[in-house]
Scaffold this active site. Structure first.
Site, PDB file in Angstrom:
ATOM      1  N   ASN A 105       0.587  -1.344   0.033  1.00  0.00           N
ATOM      2  CA  ASN A 105       0.029   0.335  -0.003  1.00  0.00           C
ATOM      3  C   ASN A 105       0.912   1.374  -0.129  1.00  0.00           C
ATOM      4  O   ASN A 105       1.671   1.005  -0.653  1.00  0.00           O
ATOM      5  CB  ASN A 105      -1.467  -0.172   1.281  1.00  0.00           C
ATOM      6  CG  ASN A 105      -2.600   0.682   0.693  1.00  0.00           C
ATOM      7  OD1 ASN A 105      -2.243   1.911   0.181  1.00  0.00           O
ATOM      8  ND2 ASN A 105      -3.272   0.319   1.059  1.00  0.00           N
ATOM      9  N   ARG A 106       0.397   2.229  -0.117  1.00  0.00           N
ATOM     10  CA  ARG A 106       0.920   3.818  -0.219  1.00  0.00           C
ATOM     11  C   ARG A 106       1.860   4.209   1.080  1.00  0.00           C
ATOM     12  O   ARG A 106       1.507   3.833   2.706  1.00  0.00           O
ATOM     13  CB  ARG A 106       0.221   4.596  -0.007  1.00  0.00           C
ATOM     14  CG  ARG A 106      -0.899   4.492  -1.976  1.00  0.00           C
ATOM     15  CD  ARG A 106      -1.498   5.330  -2.481  1.00  0.00           C
ATOM     16  NE  ARG A 106      -1.871   4.490  -3.809  1.00  0.00           N
ATOM     17  CZ  ARG A 106      -2.854   4.396  -4.405  1.00  0.00           C
ATOM     18  NH1 ARG A 106      -3.547   3.033  -3.094  1.00  0.00           N
ATOM     19  NH2 ARG A 106      -2.628   3.133  -5.212  1.00  0.00           N
ATOM     20  N   HIS A 131       3.447  -0.330  -2.516  1.00  0.00           N
ATOM     21  CA  HIS A 131       3.237  -1.799  -2.970  1.00  0.00           C
ATOM     22  C   HIS A 131       4.716  -1.802  -3.214  1.00  0.00           C
ATOM     23  O   HIS A 131       5.374  -3.029  -3.365  1.00  0.00           O
ATOM     24  CB  HIS A 131       3.200  -1.855  -4.341  1.00  0.00           C
ATOM     25  CG  HIS A 131       1.580  -2.468  -3.767  1.00  0.00           C
ATOM     26  ND1 HIS A 131       0.702  -2.507  -2.436  1.00  0.00           N
ATOM     27  CD2 HIS A 131       0.433  -2.540  -4.505  1.00  0.00           C
ATOM     28  CE1 HIS A 131      -0.566  -2.400  -3.548  1.00  0.00           C
ATOM     29  NE2 HIS A 131      -0.930  -2.474  -4.063  1.00  0.00           N
ATOM     30  N   HIS A 201      -2.012  -9.438  -3.300  1.00  0.00           N
ATOM     31  CA  HIS A 201      -2.474  -9.093  -4.032  1.00  0.00           C
ATOM     32  C   HIS A 201      -3.657  -9.603  -5.134  1.00  0.00           C
ATOM     33  O   HIS A 201      -3.579  -9.382  -6.355  1.00  0.00           O
ATOM     34  CB  HIS A 201      -1.587  -7.511  -4.532  1.00  0.00           C
ATOM     35  CG  HIS A 201      -2.512  -6.314  -5.282  1.00  0.00           C
ATOM     36  ND1 HIS A 201      -3.191  -6.366  -5.630  1.00  0.00           N
ATOM     37  CD2 HIS A 201      -2.217  -5.430  -4.730  1.00  0.00           C
ATOM     38  CE1 HIS A 201      -3.770  -5.245  -5.675  1.00  0.00           C
ATOM     39  NE2 HIS A 201      -3.094  -4.461  -5.520  1.00  0.00           N
ATOM     40  N   TYR A 203      -6.625 -10.997  -7.151  1.00  0.00           N
ATOM     41  CA  TYR A 203      -7.752 -10.625  -7.865  1.00  0.00           C
ATOM     42  C   TYR A 203      -8.982 -11.682  -7.251  1.00  0.00           C
ATOM     43  O   TYR A 203      -8.355 -12.908  -7.913  1.00  0.00           O
ATOM     44  CB  TYR A 203      -7.901  -9.715  -8.652  1.00  0.00           C
ATOM     45  CG  TYR A 203      -7.293  -8.400  -9.497  1.00  0.00           C
ATOM     46  CD1 TYR A 203      -6.117  -8.192  -8.805  1.00  0.00           C
ATOM     47  CD2 TYR A 203      -7.241  -7.576  -9.599  1.00  0.00           C
ATOM     48  CE1 TYR A 203      -5.108  -7.305  -8.713  1.00  0.00           C
ATOM     49  CE2 TYR A 203      -6.675  -6.467  -9.726  1.00  0.00           C
ATOM     50  CZ  TYR A 203      -5.688  -6.588  -9.287  1.00  0.00           C
ATOM     51  OH  TYR A 203      -4.607  -5.031  -9.237  1.00  0.00           O
ATOM     52  N   ASP A 273     -11.454   1.892  -2.822  1.00  0.00           N
ATOM     53  CA  ASP A 273      -9.692   1.573  -3.314  1.00  0.00           C
ATOM     54  C   ASP A 273      -9.390   1.722  -1.772  1.00  0.00           C
ATOM     55  O   ASP A 273      -8.716   3.493  -1.081  1.00  0.00           O
ATOM     56  CB  ASP A 273      -9.380   1.939  -4.168  1.00  0.00           C
ATOM     57  CG  ASP A 273      -7.916   1.931  -4.401  1.00  0.00           C
ATOM     58  OD1 ASP A 273      -7.638   0.750  -3.660  1.00  0.00           O
ATOM     59  OD2 ASP A 273      -7.391   2.286  -5.484  1.00  0.00           O
ATOM     60  N   GLN A 309      -7.703  -4.098   2.916  1.00  0.00           N
ATOM     61  CA  GLN A 309      -7.881  -2.758   1.649  1.00  0.00           C
ATOM     62  C   GLN A 309      -8.680  -3.869   0.657  1.00  0.00           C
ATOM     63  O   GLN A 309      -8.439  -4.727  -0.175  1.00  0.00           O
ATOM     64  CB  GLN A 309      -6.431  -2.759   1.107  1.00  0.00           C
ATOM     65  CG  GLN A 309      -6.585  -1.232  -0.508  1.00  0.00           C
ATOM     66  CD  GLN A 309      -6.687  -0.201  -0.064  1.00  0.00           C
ATOM     67  OE1 GLN A 309      -6.517   0.089   1.546  1.00  0.00           O
ATOM     68  NE2 GLN A 309      -6.532   1.193  -0.877  1.00  0.00           N
ATOM     69  N   GLU A 336      -6.784  -7.091   0.161  1.00  0.00           N
ATOM     70  CA  GLU A 336      -5.797  -7.231   1.297  1.00  0.00           C
ATOM     71  C   GLU A 336      -5.681  -7.130   2.235  1.00  0.00           C
ATOM     72  O   GLU A 336      -5.386  -5.830   3.152  1.00  0.00           O
ATOM     73  CB  GLU A 336      -4.729  -6.273   0.237  1.00  0.00           C
ATOM     74  CG  GLU A 336      -5.058  -6.560  -2.062  1.00  0.00           C
ATOM     75  CD  GLU A 336      -4.729  -4.920  -2.207  1.00  0.00           C
ATOM     76  OE1 GLU A 336      -3.198  -4.186  -1.551  1.00  0.00           O
ATOM     77  OE2 GLU A 336      -5.659  -4.600  -2.554  1.00  0.00           O
TER      78      GLU A 336
HETATM   79  C1  GLA Z   1      -3.609  -1.565  -4.116  1.00  0.00           C
HETATM   80  C2  GLA Z   1      -4.074   0.414  -4.755  1.00  0.00           C
HETATM   81  C3  GLA Z   1      -4.776   0.171  -5.645  1.00  0.00           C
HETATM   82  C4  GLA Z   1      -4.158   0.178  -6.900  1.00  0.00           C
HETATM   83  C5  GLA Z   1      -3.705  -1.957  -7.458  1.00  0.00           C
HETATM   84  C6  GLA Z   1      -2.660  -2.038  -7.790  1.00  0.00           C
HETATM   85  O1  GLA Z   1      -5.203  -2.226  -4.414  1.00  0.00           O
HETATM   86  O2  GLA Z   1      -5.147   0.246  -3.377  1.00  0.00           O
HETATM   87  O3  GLA Z   1      -4.971   1.884  -5.684  1.00  0.00           O
HETATM   88  O4  GLA Z   1      -2.551   0.621  -7.642  1.00  0.00           O
HETATM   89  O5  GLA Z   1      -3.085  -2.136  -5.602  1.00  0.00           O
HETATM   90  O6  GLA Z   1      -2.774  -1.169  -9.011  1.00  0.00           O
END
Ligand code: GLA
Length: 373
Positions: A105-106, A131, A201, A203, A273, A309, A336
């Protein structure tokens, strides 16, 4: 149990007591076999249980390549978005199934401070680091150890790689159980104080059809609060109640029910998100439950982490390809499990600091089943 086949090699590790089970597809093993520029071998590993569930893994990025689960008619299908070969994994930009870290994450402006020292990670998401930054652990070859019903991947992230302090030893163990749950156990230690936030991560699309939108999946998130963000998706620091907002998944509803609501937070994310503040960290109480009626499949998520997340695949736009499709907007969703984004700059959030002598431990379980009739 684990079957491991290295394409192009005659060696193949199959536990003798399970030889009667169908062998893994050699073409698939070949498609995911490669070597990195240092000559390290990359290969596909397959976990399988007695119910016909299989999980394919690559030691490139410690990645979940596929999760194959029976539907209500017993048909086994892949419930994740994925690539068809190693080249897809290597060039992918959406983090399909990989482990992200050392800080998933950020981090705002890629900057954080430990004991009065400022550290800078490369910016790869506008003004922020996402990430772990470029060429992080999701694009590296991990060591693999095959166990009876599990695979352990390990890596040492060198001190100062992408600007983070400390040689970080990280191990991720994927175990497939007979109750159709996939357990992911993370362990880490460091030789200098550092920050850590690791997650998978993957999907998901439980329908088994990756061309279908995820919007009719029914979702329950056991979270009374979430962490609202600014326009660059960095948390403001507030823990906001979900009640009365599109973020209320405490009672199950379709992912798509409120996703287009006129809501600033949904606009910032282009959909969901966001990090949800979980009410539970119990092994017995699910943090998340997802149901997909057409297939009859459901998934429960259990985690020791304080947050999750929930990302609805808002950035998917047909560029990533695999499984015979170009993955379109909102065809997969991620759950996540994690510490909160930007925790190193948010003293009120649960800490992500790891000091020498400490051991980081975290567990997440994705458990698959069928919706009760
Ligand atoms: C995370 C982020 C999203 C995006 C995905 C990858 O989930 O929170 O904003 O960047 O990774 O695409």
């Amino acid at each position: 149990m684990v079957l491991s086949v290295a394409a192009g090699l005659s060696s193949c590790v199959i536990t003798p007591d399970k030889m009667e089970q169908a062998p893994i597809d050699p073409k698939r093993a070949e498609a995911f076999a490669a070597k990195d520029s240092n000559g390290h071998a990359i290969q596909l590993y397959t976990l399988r249980n007695k119910n016909g569930m299989t999980v394919e893994l690559s030691n490139y990025g410690a990645t979940i390549v596929s999760i194959n689960v029976p539907d209500k008619n017993g048909k086994v299908e892949n419930v994740t978005l994925g690539y068809d070969d190693h080249a897809g994994l290597a060039s992918g930009t959406s983090y399909f199934g990989c482990v992200v870290g050392r800080y998933g994450n950020r981090i705002a402006k890629g900057t954080f401070n430990i004991d009065g020292v400022e550290y800078h990670a490369p910016l790869n998401n506008g003004l922020n680091t996402l990430h772990g930054g470029i060429n992080s652990i999701d694009k590296q070859v991990w060591k693999a150890r095959v166990m009876n019903d599990a695979i352990a991947f390990s890596i040492t992230i060198p001190d100062d790689q992408n600007g983070y302090p400390g040689n970080l030893k990280l191990k991720v163990v994927y175990s497939l159980r007979e109750d159709n749950s996939l357990a992911i156990d993370y362990t880490a230690s460091t030789d200098k104080s550092t920050v850590i936030n690791v997650t998978n991560h993957a999907y998901f699309n439980l329908s088994g059809d990756p061309s279908r939108k995820n919007l009719d999946h029914e979702l329950m998130i056991n979270a009374d609060r979430f962490t609202p963000v600014d326009s660059t998706l960095i948390p403001t620091g507030e823990l906001r109640p979900v009640k009365g907002t599109p973020f209320d998944f405490t009672i199950a509803k379709a992912i798509g029910k409120d996703i287009e609501a006129d809501d600033e937070q949904l606009k910032f994310g282009g959909g969901y998100d966001h990090n949800f503040v979980l009410n539970t960290n119990s092994k017995n109480v699910p943090a998340v439950v997802v149901k997909e009626k057409s297939s009859g499949r459901m998934m429960e998520v259990f985690t020791t982490e304080p947050g999750v997340q929930f990302y609805t695949g808002n950035f998917l736009n047909g560029v990533e390809k695999g499984r015979g499709v170009a993955y379109q907007h909102r065809t997969g969703f991620c759950l996540e499990t994690q510490h909160f984004p930007d925790s190193p700059n948010q003293p009120a959030f649960p800490t992500t600091l790891l000091k020498p002598g400490e051991t980081f431990k975290s567990q997440t379980i994705y458990k698959f089943g069928l919706i009760a009739e």
